[in-house]
Design an enzyme around this catalytic site. Structure first.
Site, PDB file in Angstrom:
ATOM      1  CD  GLU A  37     -11.595   7.461  50.327  1.00 40.62           C
ATOM      2  OE1 GLU A  37     -10.777   6.526  50.339  1.00 40.62           O
ATOM      3  OE2 GLU A  37     -12.001   7.989  49.276  1.00 40.62           O
ATOM      4  CD  GLU A  68     -14.165   3.178  49.286  1.00 40.89           C
ATOM      5  OE1 GLU A  68     -15.324   3.489  48.966  1.00 40.89           O
ATOM      6  OE2 GLU A  68     -13.158   3.760  48.829  1.00 40.89           O
ATOM      7  CD  GLU A  69      -7.316   4.804  51.809  1.00 37.79           C
ATOM      8  OE1 GLU A  69      -6.596   4.967  52.817  1.00 37.79           O
ATOM      9  OE2 GLU A  69      -7.371   5.611  50.875  1.00 37.79           O
TER      10      GLU A  69
END
Lengths: 277, 277
Positions: free
Chosen positions: A159, A162-163
């Site tokens: 995460e 990805e972010e």
């Protein structure tokens, strides 16, 4: 007697092939490659239930691929109910011995969320602002949901990548919290993972993230200092960050488990966490 | 121009009432009290999707009570797929903007299991033998599955009471483990809870439990001593008891987190746990 037995052979009904489970039940896997019409399915189902009842079977599972959605109602008419569904299939169940309550195992009951606590060498915490959802316009830890079959620590690393584009390494679990009635009546377990950044250039994802930055002395709110009985005293910070409850958005613990913070920790009092060394 | 607009009013189609969600989607709750035939449902669904597309909506959710199982196939024919199901309903989803991948949130992915570590004043551990399932004829910790909406610590107390009649009080969480592909492709989080017994007379449950007793120096097997990266070093005993994997049935940790044990700990070397004091 003999003539009766011979006669009974002539009215043999077609029944479903079934696998036996470890609990006295049977499992029927319907194949999408072998479509069947509603009436044939319905009559085979009736015959099969009679057969299984005579054999003393208890639970019946039928897995219907979505391509056989036209058969769902036939099973429901026979007294089946839904156990669970995934994108490609529906699992229905039926309990034969009506005199005792069913013992079908529960379906999955929890979604597992993660919050990533990424600290750089200057003691800054990586925070993001999300574009949609319940919390927008607020700085928060990168959060996400653990994918099917994914380890908690890997979900946190994924995460953050990805972010924000930051590569990280899992260090340890800081805290977790269980909450109920979080979506469709299901529960949530939310784990805060401490991660060590391996690079320091933020490259935010445009689709979901409004802004991402490393913030010094990220303002924290702590609901309860100390122990929470429901999660055990080993995990001291039980009221932890949750994407859907801004009022208890973030707890900060040190690497040794003590909870630091209050309604808003001033930058200068922000604890230097052990993982930053 | 005006005449075209006026004409369009005459062919207005009936569409479903929908609630808007926080993510640009709509939710339709079909009522079991308002049954509908297949053809009406199908044509209203087509008209509604056109309407929502014009409005720029993305995700469409339809909740179908099991009483409306005859409508499942109409939704599937229109391109809906299954999101999840509970005993009484099926939730279907449809993604309108075909040019971008759907962003529907994941369904519940984990079942939460508990193992109860109940120690009496003589340092004996409460163990049971189960009647059915994968592990029979083996002494094991009382285990169970956390019910929907139930706290982990309360599930441990409940299971011990149900299986053995012993009343307990939650003390702390000793360890947990995440495992994958455990049932229907879902994952498991299994938590070992330390409980303090409040009475000492075992009254086993006949339906599931073959035998229950407090055993001194319960033989333990420990797969890995020390830290497991995937669960973080705070929770040191990551390879813990699991009802479906006898080879790594039990880990024993002290109340301070250190893992004790080996392939089979002899009674005399069985660690005295802090909770027994």
């Amino acid at each position: 007697m003999d003539s009766f037995e011979e006669a009974s052979i002539d009215i043999k009904m077609e029944i479903f092939e079934a696998i036996e489970d470890n609990y006295g039940g049977v499992i029927v896997n319907m194949k999408k490659e072998e479509p069947m019409d509603f009436l044939k399915f319905h009559s085979m189902l009736k015959a099969s239930i009679s057969h299984w009842r005579l054999k003393g079977k208890k639970g019946v599972w039928i897995k219907l691929p979505i391509e056989l959605a036209h058969l769902v109602n036939a099973a429901v008419k026979e007294g089946f109910w839904y156990h669970h569904a995934e994108a490609t299939y529906l699992m229905l169940v039926y309990w034969i011995p009506h005199e005792i309550p069913h013992t079908f195992p529960a379906n999955a009951s929890h979604r597992i969320g993660i919050g990533a606590f990424v600290l750089n060498q200057d003691g800054q915490v990586l925070v993001v602002k999300e574009k949609s959802g319940k919390i927008t316009g607020t700085w928060k830890l990168p959060t996400g949901v653990v994918d099917e079959g994914e380890d908690i620590c890997m979900a946190a690393v994924r995460e953050v990548k990805e972010e924000t584009g930051i590569e990280t390494e899992f260090v340890e679990l800081l805290a977790f919290r269980q909450s109920h009635k979080s979506f469709f009546g299901k529960s949530d377990l939310f784990f805060i993972c401490m991660l060590k950044p391996l690079n320091f250039t933020i490259n935010k994802q445009d689709a979901e993230i409004e802004e991402a930055k490393a913030k010094l002395g990220f303002s924290v709110r702590v609901r309860a200092k100390g122990e929470d009985k429901s999660q055990g005293k080993r995990v001291k910070a039980a009221q932890v960050a949750h994407p859907r409850e801004p009022s208890r958005l973030v707890v900060v613990t040190t690497a040794h488990g003590e909870v630091h913070g209050g309604e808003a920790v001033a930058p200068q009092s922000f604890p230097k966490l052990a993982a930053s060394s």
